[in-house]
Enzyme design. Structure first.
Site: not given
Length: 403
Positions: A91, A143
Site C-alpha cells: 500500500h 498507490c
C-alpha cells in the site's frame, strides 16, 4: 579493476488479517527475485527480502524498522560502481506537508506491514548517504508512488489516457491516512477502548495541526522514536539530514502509477497465470521476459503499453536524470561525484560498463521458467532474510502488544 556488485532489498506486504489485505505482494517479491537472479546478474547473497506471510519470523517481517535497517545496510555496504535496487510492493498513501506557512501539498509515503510510514524524507536521507559512483533504483508498486524521490526529473509523467474497464477483479493498493489511523488498533493491538487514535487525531486537528503532524504524533506514541524522520522534532530532522539538496541524477524511481492514481492488486486469473500479482510488477516481469536490454525509459513505455492492452487504467512513471533514463534497467548508471560535481560514470574502473547485464545483452539471456512464480513455499524456507531487528523496533513491538 573494480567489480560491480548488485544489491537488492525486496519487500512485499499483504497485510494479512486486516481490512486492507492484499493478495499479490508476496508473489511480486518472489517473481522479482527470480527475475533479477536469473537475468540481471544479482547474487543470492546480496538479495534480501521481507514479507508478511503468516509464520514469518519477527526479523523477516516488512516493518518500518526492518525495512529501514535493510536499506541502511545495503547503502552502507555499497562501494563505487555498485548497483542498488529497492522493490516495494504494498500500500501507498499521501500526507500533507509538515511545514507551516507553505502552500498545501500532498507528499507520498509507502506503508510497511505495521503501518509505520516510510516517507520520501527517509528515502532522501538514504540517497544522500550514497558513495560517489553508486546508483540507487526504486521500483514501487503502490498507490500514489510518483514523487518518492526528491529532485528527480520527470521523464515519463502523468497522462490522461484512459484504459478500458478492468477485466478481472482487483483491489486498490492505497490507504488514506485516516484509514491507517483506524486500522492501527486491529493491526498492532496498541490501543484499548479508552485510547482511540482517531479521537486523538481529531482533537489535534482541531488545534490547527496538519494531517501529517497528527499521524506523526500518533505513530510516535506507538513506536516512540522509531518513526520516519518526517515525524521527528525539527532539531532531530536537521541532525539526520544533510544540508545539501539532491541532484537530479541521484536516485531513480520507477513508479507503478501517477501520484494521484492507484495501483491495482490483481486477483489470480488467466491474465496473471492464475496467481495474484500487482499489475505493475507483473507487467515489468512480462516485458523484461520478452525484451532484452531495455533502458529505464523504454521499460516504462513498454509497461504502459502492456497495461493499456490489458485494460488496466494506471500509468507508470519514470523519474530520473536524462542519462539515467537512457541507462539499461538495473545496470551501471550515470552518477555524480558529489564533492566535485563532475560525472562519475567510469569511477568504478575500466570494467564498470561490463556488468553481467551488459554481457547478457551481448550473449542473450538465459531462458526463464514459464511462470514468474515457481514455488511459493520458497518464502518460508529462506534463511537469508534481514538480520535481527533493531532494539528500537523490538521495544516498539513489545510496547504495542502491552496495551
Amino acid at each position: 579493476m573494480s567489480k560491480v556488485t548488485k544489491r537488492a532489498v525486496l519487500v512485499g506486504c499483504n497485510y494479512p488479517n486486516t481490512q486492507f489485505r492484499l493478495q499479490g505482494c508476496i508473489n511480486d517479491v518472489l517473481s522479482m527475485e527470480d527475475l533479477i537472479l536469473s537475468e540481471f546478474g544479482f547474487d543470492q547473497h546480496n538479495v534480501k527480502f521481507l514479507i508478511d506471510e503468516p509464520g514469518t519470523s519477527p526479523e523477516g517481517l516488512p516493518t518500518y524498522a526492518n525495512i529501514m535497517a535493510a536499506l541502511e545496510e545495503m547503502v552502507d555496504d555499497a562501494v563505487a560502481g555498485d548497483v542498488l535496487f529497492f522493490h516495494f510492493s504494498g500500500h501507498g498513501t499521501t500526507i500533507s506537508s509538515l511545514k507551516s506557512g507553505e502552500s498545501y501539498k500532498e507528499e507520498e509515503a509507502i506503508v510497511p506491514c505495521d503501518l509505520n510510514l516510510i516517507t520520501n524524507m527517509d528515502l532522501r536521507r538514504l540517497i544522500q548517504k550514497l558513495k560517489p559512483g553508486t546508483s540507487f533504483t526504486i521500483l514501487s508498486d503502490s498507490c500514489h508512488s510518483g514523487g518518492l524521490i526528491d529532485k528527480d526529473k520527470e521523464q515519463i509523467g502523468p497522462t490522461r489516457t484512459k484504459g478500458i474497464p478492468l477485466p478481472v477483479y482487483y483491489k486498490s493498493r492505497g490507504i488514506s491516512v485516516g484509514s491507517i489511523m483506524n486500522c492501527l488498533q486491529s493491526v498492532t493491538g496498541a490501543l484499548n477502548t479508552g485510547a482511540n487514535i482517531l479521537t486523538t487525531v481529531a482533537n489535534v486537528a482541531n488545534t490547527g495541526s496538519t494531517v501529517a503532524e497528527s499521524i506523526g504524533s500518533a505513530l510516535s506514541g506507538i513506536f516512540n522514536k522509531d518513526v520516519s524522520i518526517k515525524f521527528r522534532p525539527q532539531n532531530e530532522q536537521m541532525k539526520a539530514m544533510k544540508a545539501r539538496s539532491l541532484t537530479e541524477d541521484e536516485g531513480l524511481l520507477l513508479s507503478g502509477c501517477q501520484a494521484n492514481e492507484t495501483s491495482a492488486d490483481l486477483e489470480g486469473s488467466a491474465l496473471t497465470e492464475g496467481r495474484a500479482h500487482g499489475a505493475f510488477t507483473y507487467a515489468v516481469v512480462k516485458v523484461l521476459d520478452q525484451h532484452k536490454g531495455l533502458s529505464n525509459k523504454e521499460l516504462i513505455k513498454e509497461v504502459r503499453r502492456y497495461l493499456q492492452e490489458q485494460g488496466i487504467e494506471q500509468h507508470p512513471c519514470l523519474y530520473s536524470s536524462d542519462a539515467n533514463a537512457d541507462a539499461p534497467f538495473l545496470d551501471t548508471q550515470h552518477t555524480r561525484d558529489r564533492k566535485k560535481g563532475l560525472p562519475d560514470k567510469h569511477r568504478a574502473g575500466d570494467d564498470a560498463d561490463e556488468t553481467p547485464n551488459a554481457r547478457d545483452r551481448d550473449n542473450g539471456r538465459r531462458k526463464r521458467p514459464a511462470s514468474p512464480i515457481n514455488n511459493k513455499q520458497r518464502a518460508g524456507e529462506r534463511s537469508r532474510v534481514v538480520g535481527a531487528a533493531s532494539a528500537a523496533a523490538a521495544a516498539a513491538a513489545e510496547t504495542s502488544t502491552a496495551y
